[in-house]
Scaffold this active site. Sequence first.
Site, PDB file in Angstrom:
ATOM      1  N   TYR A 166      -0.815   7.813  11.177  1.00  0.00           N
ATOM      2  CA  TYR A 166       0.014   7.169  10.152  1.00  0.00           C
ATOM      3  C   TYR A 166       0.866   6.050  10.754  1.00  0.00           C
ATOM      4  O   TYR A 166       0.892   4.926  10.254  1.00  0.00           O
ATOM      5  CB  TYR A 166       0.900   8.212   9.471  1.00  0.00           C
ATOM      6  CG  TYR A 166       1.726   7.638   8.342  1.00  0.00           C
ATOM      7  CD1 TYR A 166       1.149   7.388   7.098  1.00  0.00           C
ATOM      8  CD2 TYR A 166       3.072   7.335   8.515  1.00  0.00           C
ATOM      9  CE1 TYR A 166       1.908   6.861   6.056  1.00  0.00           C
ATOM     10  CE2 TYR A 166       3.835   6.806   7.480  1.00  0.00           C
ATOM     11  CZ  TYR A 166       3.245   6.578   6.251  1.00  0.00           C
ATOM     12  OH  TYR A 166       3.993   6.033   5.219  1.00  0.00           O
ATOM     13  N   LYS A 170       0.659   1.815  10.118  1.00  0.00           N
ATOM     14  CA  LYS A 170       1.716   0.955   9.569  1.00  0.00           C
ATOM     15  C   LYS A 170       2.096  -0.140  10.569  1.00  0.00           C
ATOM     16  O   LYS A 170       2.464  -1.243  10.169  1.00  0.00           O
ATOM     17  CB  LYS A 170       2.939   1.794   9.176  1.00  0.00           C
ATOM     18  CG  LYS A 170       2.661   2.783   8.029  1.00  0.00           C
ATOM     19  CD  LYS A 170       2.198   2.101   6.744  1.00  0.00           C
ATOM     20  CE  LYS A 170       2.085   3.067   5.579  1.00  0.00           C
ATOM     21  NZ  LYS A 170       1.630   2.428   4.323  1.00  0.00           N
TER      22      LYS A 170
HETATM   23  N1  LIG Z   1       7.314   8.515   0.667  1.00  0.00           N
HETATM   24  C1  LIG Z   1       7.845   8.010   1.778  1.00  0.00           C
HETATM   25  O1  LIG Z   1       8.790   8.569   2.365  1.00  0.00           O
HETATM   26  C2  LIG Z   1       7.313   6.733   2.332  1.00  0.00           C
HETATM   27  C3  LIG Z   1       8.020   6.138   3.389  1.00  0.00           C
HETATM   28  C4  LIG Z   1       7.546   4.953   3.911  1.00  0.00           C
HETATM   29  C5  LIG Z   1       6.412   4.370   3.399  1.00  0.00           C
HETATM   30  N2  LIG Z   1       5.723   4.987   2.369  1.00  0.00           N
HETATM   31  C6  LIG Z   1       4.531   4.308   1.851  1.00  0.00           C
HETATM   32  O2  LIG Z   1       4.693   4.123   0.455  1.00  0.00           O
HETATM   33  C7  LIG Z   1       3.397   4.016  -0.157  1.00  0.00           C
HETATM   34  C8  LIG Z   1       3.349   4.910  -1.386  1.00  0.00           C
HETATM   35  O3  LIG Z   1       3.442   6.248  -0.949  1.00  0.00           O
HETATM   36  P1  LIG Z   1       4.129   7.419  -1.800  1.00  0.00           P
HETATM   37  O4  LIG Z   1       5.156   8.023  -0.943  1.00  0.00           O
HETATM   38  O5  LIG Z   1       4.471   6.932  -3.143  1.00  0.00           O
HETATM   39  O6  LIG Z   1       2.907   8.457  -1.851  1.00  0.00           O
HETATM   40  P2  LIG Z   1       2.113   9.160  -3.040  1.00  0.00           P
HETATM   41  O7  LIG Z   1       3.052   9.642  -4.087  1.00  0.00           O
HETATM   42  O8  LIG Z   1       1.193  10.111  -2.370  1.00  0.00           O
HETATM   43  O9  LIG Z   1       1.291   7.942  -3.696  1.00  0.00           O
HETATM   44  C9  LIG Z   1       0.241   7.336  -3.004  1.00  0.00           C
HETATM   45  C10 LIG Z   1      -0.552   6.514  -3.999  1.00  0.00           C
HETATM   46  O10 LIG Z   1      -1.650   5.872  -3.289  1.00  0.00           O
HETATM   47  C11 LIG Z   1      -2.822   6.178  -4.009  1.00  0.00           C
HETATM   48  N3  LIG Z   1      -4.011   6.099  -3.174  1.00  0.00           N
HETATM   49  C12 LIG Z   1      -4.336   6.834  -2.083  1.00  0.00           C
HETATM   50  N4  LIG Z   1      -5.545   6.467  -1.622  1.00  0.00           N
HETATM   51  C13 LIG Z   1      -5.991   5.480  -2.438  1.00  0.00           C
HETATM   52  C14 LIG Z   1      -7.152   4.697  -2.487  1.00  0.00           C
HETATM   53  N5  LIG Z   1      -8.168   4.845  -1.609  1.00  0.00           N
HETATM   54  N6  LIG Z   1      -7.261   3.760  -3.461  1.00  0.00           N
HETATM   55  C15 LIG Z   1      -6.274   3.582  -4.348  1.00  0.00           C
HETATM   56  N7  LIG Z   1      -5.161   4.307  -4.379  1.00  0.00           N
HETATM   57  C16 LIG Z   1      -5.019   5.239  -3.427  1.00  0.00           C
HETATM   58  C17 LIG Z   1      -2.616   7.550  -4.609  1.00  0.00           C
HETATM   59  O11 LIG Z   1      -3.548   7.797  -5.648  1.00  0.00           O
HETATM   60  P3  LIG Z   1      -4.078   9.295  -6.013  1.00  0.00           P
HETATM   61  O12 LIG Z   1      -3.085   9.869  -6.986  1.00  0.00           O
HETATM   62  O13 LIG Z   1      -5.419   9.008  -6.612  1.00  0.00           O
HETATM   63  O14 LIG Z   1      -4.146  10.066  -4.724  1.00  0.00           O
HETATM   64  C18 LIG Z   1      -1.183   7.375  -5.096  1.00  0.00           C
HETATM   65  O15 LIG Z   1      -1.166   6.651  -6.309  1.00  0.00           O
HETATM   66  C19 LIG Z   1       2.393   4.391   0.932  1.00  0.00           C
HETATM   67  O16 LIG Z   1       1.828   3.215   1.481  1.00  0.00           O
HETATM   68  C20 LIG Z   1       3.243   5.106   1.963  1.00  0.00           C
HETATM   69  O17 LIG Z   1       2.688   5.038   3.247  1.00  0.00           O
HETATM   70  C21 LIG Z   1       6.165   6.144   1.827  1.00  0.00           C
END
Ligand SMILES: NC(=O)c1ccc[n+]([C@@H]2O[C@H](COP(=O)([O-])OP(=O)(O)OC[C@H]3O[C@@H](n4cnc5c(N)ncnc54)[C@H](OP(=O)(O)O)[C@@H]3O)[C@@H](O)[C@H]2O)c1
Length: 243
Positions: A166, A170
């Site tokens: 991961y 990034k």
């Molecule tokens: N949450 C945190 O603390 C955090 C911190 C830093 C950065 N981020 C980044 O923020 C972004 C959003 O993450 P989140 O925390 O909101 O996670 P999340 O709730 O798990 O959402 C991830 C989203 O990405 C989609 N996805 C995964 N694989 C995909 C693919 N092959 N094609 C299209 N869509 C896909 C998922 O769709 P499905 O529902 O179909 O799986 C879901 O809509 C990510 O890039 C993550 O790395 C998150």
Amino acid sequence: MNEKRIALVTGANKGIGFEVARMLGREGMTVLVGARSEERGEKAAAELTGDGLDARFVRLDVTDDETIEAAAKWIETEFGRLDVLVNNAGIAPAEASVSPSELAVAALRMTYETNVFGVVAVTNAMLPLLRRADAARIVNVSSELGSITLLSDPDGVYYPFNLLAYNSSKTALNGITLSYAKELADTGIKVNAANPGYTATDLNAHTGFQTVEQGAGFVVPLALLPEDGPSGGFFTGTEPLPW
Ligand SMILES: NC(=O)c1ccc[n+]([C@@H]2O[C@H](COP(=O)([O-])OP(=O)(O)OC[C@H]3O[C@@H](n4cnc5c(N)ncnc54)[C@H](OP(=O)(O)O)[C@@H]3O)[C@@H](O)[C@H]2O)c1
């Protein structure tokens, strides 16, 4: 040409992406809710339209070239251009959340397919449409866990989070952000990496201490940057982060 700005958010059916879509909709944009599942994407778009926002579902699996090309064609036909691209879709699979010495290359590859290669595939497919907008913005949703400066500080809070797959995905995304910003420096297109901060979503089994509103709130400003805003940077909101 449609006067409303058009924004595409990948992985917008839930979590931070859904909230980013909602916020961009509230800015008066037409939001294209990118999702790999038709059912989940339609449901999310319906929730936004139910709130009075202009939202449309577009099927988009960032690891599937066919869906990416079909999405770009559909956007071209419907709108003729794209003003904002938020590369939000990301994964942190359990099988990749192990010690570096225990990491299977297949799990690393899986992580990179979405978090790294997917971003390049979507960006390259959408760039002809982004070039047709007056002042397009690309936001790559990165993480503070991609910052080598933060990860390598033994006294810092990020030091123990040694997630090779991961974190390095990034870090790669940050490098990719800079590459696009350099190529597009002579255009009106700005490209930046956003750190939403540790946010309670499915990605981390809801252990994050921020709400999705707070997380998305650190992404959206980079989609709304004015003409004199930065490009090729890494930010939490508008606060710069070290690479
Ligand atoms: N949450 C945190 O603390 C955090 C911190 C830093 C950065 N981020 C980044 O923020 C972004 C959003 O993450 P989140 O925390 O909101 O996670 P999340 O709730 O798990 O959402 C991830 C989203 O990405 C989609 N996805 C995964 N694989 C995909 C693919 N092959 N094609 C299209 N869509 C896909 C998922 O769709 P499905 O529902 O179909 O799986 C879901 O809509 C990510 O890039 C993550 O790395 C998150």
